[in-house]
Design an enzyme around this catalytic site. Structure first.
Site, PDB file in Angstrom:
ATOM      1  N   GLU A  93      -8.504  15.535  -7.682  1.00  0.00           N
ATOM      2  CA  GLU A  93      -9.247  15.257  -6.456  1.00  0.00           C
ATOM      3  C   GLU A  93      -8.374  14.560  -5.420  1.00  0.00           C
ATOM      4  O   GLU A  93      -8.482  14.797  -4.227  1.00  0.00           O
ATOM      5  CB  GLU A  93     -10.455  14.367  -6.794  1.00  0.00           C
ATOM      6  CG  GLU A  93     -11.309  13.994  -5.611  1.00  0.00           C
ATOM      7  CD  GLU A  93     -12.596  13.300  -6.025  1.00  0.00           C
ATOM      8  OE1 GLU A  93     -12.633  12.738  -7.151  1.00  0.00           O
ATOM      9  OE2 GLU A  93     -13.563  13.319  -5.247  1.00  0.00           O
ATOM     10  N   GLU A 147     -22.041  14.614 -10.577  1.00  0.00           N
ATOM     11  CA  GLU A 147     -21.996  15.236  -9.262  1.00  0.00           C
ATOM     12  C   GLU A 147     -22.103  16.760  -9.425  1.00  0.00           C
ATOM     13  O   GLU A 147     -23.179  17.305  -9.364  1.00  0.00           O
ATOM     14  CB  GLU A 147     -20.709  14.817  -8.539  1.00  0.00           C
ATOM     15  CG  GLU A 147     -20.698  15.246  -7.085  1.00  0.00           C
ATOM     16  CD  GLU A 147     -20.007  14.255  -6.172  1.00  0.00           C
ATOM     17  OE1 GLU A 147     -19.334  13.340  -6.652  1.00  0.00           O
ATOM     18  OE2 GLU A 147     -20.151  14.413  -4.944  1.00  0.00           O
TER      19      GLU A 147
HETATM   20  C1  BGC Z   1     -17.110  15.262  -3.440  1.00  0.00           C
HETATM   21  C2  BGC Z   1     -16.189  15.951  -2.487  1.00  0.00           C
HETATM   22  C3  BGC Z   1     -16.963  16.186  -1.258  1.00  0.00           C
HETATM   23  C4  BGC Z   1     -17.193  14.818  -0.704  1.00  0.00           C
HETATM   24  C5  BGC Z   1     -17.704  14.706   0.665  1.00  0.00           C
HETATM   25  C6  BGC Z   1     -17.425  13.931  -2.863  1.00  0.00           C
HETATM   26  O1  BGC Z   1     -18.214  13.157  -3.647  1.00  0.00           O
HETATM   27  O2  BGC Z   1     -16.627  15.203  -4.712  1.00  0.00           O
HETATM   28  O3  BGC Z   1     -15.402  16.917  -2.980  1.00  0.00           O
HETATM   29  O4  BGC Z   1     -16.486  17.104  -0.370  1.00  0.00           O
HETATM   30  O5  BGC Z   1     -17.907  14.005  -1.583  1.00  0.00           O
HETATM   31  O6  BGC Z   1     -16.804  14.016   1.329  1.00  0.00           O
END
Ligand code: BGC
Length: 714
Positions: free
Chosen positions: A598, A343
């Protein structure tokens, strides 16, 4: 100033191997007094002149919107000789590596078909410029493979026996503007030595660096190394409950460092990749691995540190350090959600949530001005803001609280640094977003419908209504367009009328609040009807009803403590800050976290992990609590009428459970310091201000000039 020169690429197809472009040149007479290299590449480049890397900039030319590419200019005079060899190796970098692993694995993304292009020019005080053209040559470099998510494979034997040089072709390049470096350079920062090297229960050899970080390993191989020996390293953020190496939360990111040795002692650090890790598993090594062979190097943008904080509570201090490490690890040219899984993207919502905290720790003006330039460039014609900037997920955007980064980030920068220019640059982009919402809602004056992330990763049983969040942020963004527009002398009358209508419609549509986040947003954005203290009292009761704990996700969390402390519930704010059980800020700290997780329970109380599909251990969003530590606990706040700390308000709010607390923050006008301490018979406050200040101690307000002040309250 935009720049142009020829682009070259290898004539042959190098596949995954990174090409090394070579240009030899000689000075018949004197070596020129001045010599400058201007360079950029499609991917990342490393330029080496006469055997020396020409700069400490890691991962140049950085990461921008595909509508532009930064170039860099280096003084190369100190490295010049009569006979010179310039070697520039080009890796895939952000431009050509797969990004957003879950959508790009088809490899159908046209970016992945782009060639490894190079564009460079050397200019000298005398003699002709040397520019990339058919007189350059290219060969396979030792970098056999390098991508952001999967890591790097390097064959050091190739440095001793380089392949033959081959022809290059001139081609049109990426077809976008070449612009000068705008943000800070990424540089190697902290160097960490292994805390321990040990065998896991599975029998694997693992090194613990004691700190989750973003970067790579510097290898230092002993003289006994033979040509062809292999080093293979894997990376992980955590060990599982049994103490074994755990990589599932990296999802599709292979994150491997593979190195094939030449003979004798040698050093290596990867060229074009990085990892998010605390632990390294040694999968292959030529000799018995010793801790001294490995150094972890943290990488981040070269930002100036401007904020420091400490208090009597070791867990709060560790929480603060975790936030600092979260910022380091996710400020590699772009503010990213996380640095480890497939990501690592510039998620707008995360940046919006964290920017105020970020500015209290590092000077982030230049960093965010660059990112906001990319945001404006990647914003859709109709005003929709992509979910991630640079836009690596084309077609996806338009979520409330994520897209609102477009208004919130410029405004926070304006408050912190006082530069109206930031608002001037971003105003059109801010306005377009509000117009986008107006054009796309299904109900006038509210933002109903659409696809939103909601109060992402909240823990409550009742979900905050997406239409509630969207309408609240519609009001907020409109209010910020009005504020910015007025400062810039624009006619904002239509937005003022719109804002009044949104507030009225919001109050009618949402007369009551169902979750902590709903209370918090209504209060924070001035949308609550009636007496705010009554609403805050109901919020406090809601928290009690929820078991004296927060249920907020990404959207509500940054404002939660603010709204409590602002409206008479300071003690409850500290209760939440100091809570150690899940969910809380300190719970991860009690579980040994060295960065912000997270999720509130990335490791659950029973020791098991949350779903590996969404479980980063280095996600700064919840670290947004640090802005409350500075601005409320220590009380250092910017004043909207005097942005950029032309004046400051210092209103510390102590709590006896912390015996003392101090924070210092370097504004553009000097250091603000605020310290309080329980002395036994009262509280002593020591305050220093570089500018006129309003100091608020309890019920008393003091208007002071710059200087140091002490107050004792018994
Ligand atoms: C990310 C988040 C992001 C989100 C959207 C995720 O995959 O890691 O931090 O804001 O997607 O909801």
């Amino acid at each position: 100033m935009n720049w142009e020169a020829n682009w070259i690429k290898p004539v042959g197809d190098y596949g995954d191997v990174c090409p090394a472009f070579v240009r030899e040149f000689t000075f018949e007479k004197d070596i020129p007094q001045e010599a400058v290299l201007t360079v950029t590449a499609m991917g990342m480049y490393e330029a080496v002149l006469n055997g020396t890397r020409i700069s400490d900039y890691i991962f140049a030319p950085g990461w921008t919107s595909r509508k532009r590419l930064q170039y860099q200019t280096y003084d190369i005079r100190p490295l010049l000789r009569k006979e010179n060899t310039l070697v520039i190796t080009v890796g895939k970098g952000w431009l050509r590596s797969p990004l957003a692993g879950w959508i790009d694995n088809s490899k159908s993304d046209p970016r992945l078909l782009l060639p490894p292009g190079l564009c460079a020019r050397m200019s000298f005080s005398h003699g002709e410029d040397i520019e990339t053209d058919v007189h350059w040559r290219v060969r396979e470099s030792p970098v056999r493979f390098s991508e952001l998510y999967d890591g790097e494979t390097y064959d050091a034997r190739i440095t001793d026996a380089p392949p033959a040089l081959e022809a290059v072709a001139v081609f049109p390049g990426p077809g976008c503007a070449l612009v000068p470096q705008q943000g800070e350079e990424i540089r190697q920062q902290n160097r960490l030595h292994p805390a321990k090297l040990f065998q896991t229960p599975k029998g694997e050899t693992v090194i613990d660096f004691g700190q989750n970080l973003t970067g790579y390993i510097a290898l230092d191989l002993p003289p006994a190394t033979e040509a062809g020996d292999a080093v293979a390293l894997s990376f992980a953020e955590v060990l599982d409950a049994q103490g074994n190496f755990y990589t599932e939360n990296y999802r599709g990111a292979k994150s491997k460092m593979n190195y094939i040795c030449k003979k004798g002692s040698q050093q290596y650090t990867p060229k074009f990749t990085f990892f998010g890790f605390r632990y390294v598993r040694v999968d292959a090594f030529p000799v018995a691995p010793e801790a001294s062979f490995f150094t972890a190097i943290a990488l981040h943008s070269e930002l100036e540190r401007v904020g420091f904080f400490a208090c009597s509570h070791p867990l709060v201090n560790r929480l603060y350090e975790n936030v600092v490490w979260g910022q380091k690890g996710n400020f590699l040219d772009v503010p990213t959600d996380c640095p480890q899984r497939d990501e690592r993207l510039g998620w707008t919502g995360d940046a919006q949530v964290f920017i105020k905290t970020a500015a209290y720790i590092y000077d982030v003006e230049k960093f965010f001005v660059k990112w906001l330039t990319d945001l404006s460039l990647d914003q859709e014609e109709n005003g929709q803001v992509p979910h991630v900037i640079p836009n690596a997920m084309p077609g996806e955007g338009g979520s409330a609280a994520w897209g609102d980064a477009v208004t919130i980030c410029p405004w926070e920068l304006y408050l912190a640094y006082g530069e109206r220019e930031i608002l001037a640059r971003q105003f059109e982009s801010m306005r377009k977003w509000v117009d986008y919402i107006t054009a796309h809602t299904t109900e006038e004056n509210l933002w109903m419908g659409g696809r939103h992330f909601g109060d992402w990763l909240s823990t409550g049983e009742t979900q905050t209504r997406p239409d509630f969040i969207a309408s609240a942020f519609y009001a907020r963004s409109t209010a910020l367009v009005i504020k910015a527009g007025k400062l810039l002398g624009k006619d904002v009358a239509p937005y003022e009328a719109l804002h009044a209508h949104i507030v009225a419609a919001f109050r009618d549509a949402f007369p009551g609040y169902h979750t902590q986040t709903e209370y918090v947003l209504a209060l924070h954005f001035g949308l609550a009807r009636g007496d705010c203290r009554e609403v805050a009292r109901a919020l406090a009761e809601q928290i009690k009803a929820d078991g004296n704990r927060m249920t907020t996700g990404f959207v509500g969390t940054p404002y939660l403590l603010h709204e409590l402390s602002k409206h008479g519930h300071l003690e409850l704010a500290y209760d939440l800050l100091l809570r150690e059980a899940y969910p809380s800020w300190l719970y991860p700290v009690t579980r040994g976290a060295t960065t912000i997780w997270e999720r509130w329970d990335s490791i659950k109380p029973d020791g098991s992990f949350q779903d590996a599909g969404m479980n980063s251990f280095n996600h700064y969003a919840y670290g947004a609590v640090v802005d409350w530590l500075y601005s409320v606990a220590a009380g250092i706040q910017s004043v909207e009428a005097f942005p950029g700390y032309e004046r400051v308000e210092i209103a510390p709010r102590p709590d006896a459970r912390l015996g003392w607390l101090c924070a210092q923050y370097k504004t553009r006008r000097g250091w603000v310091r605020s310290k309080w301490q329980y002395t036994g018979d009262g509280i002593r406050y020591d305050i220093e201000t570089p500018v006129p200040a309003e100091i608020v101690i309890g019920d008393a307000t003091y208007r002071v000039e710059k200087g140091s002040y002490t107050y004792v309250v018994c």
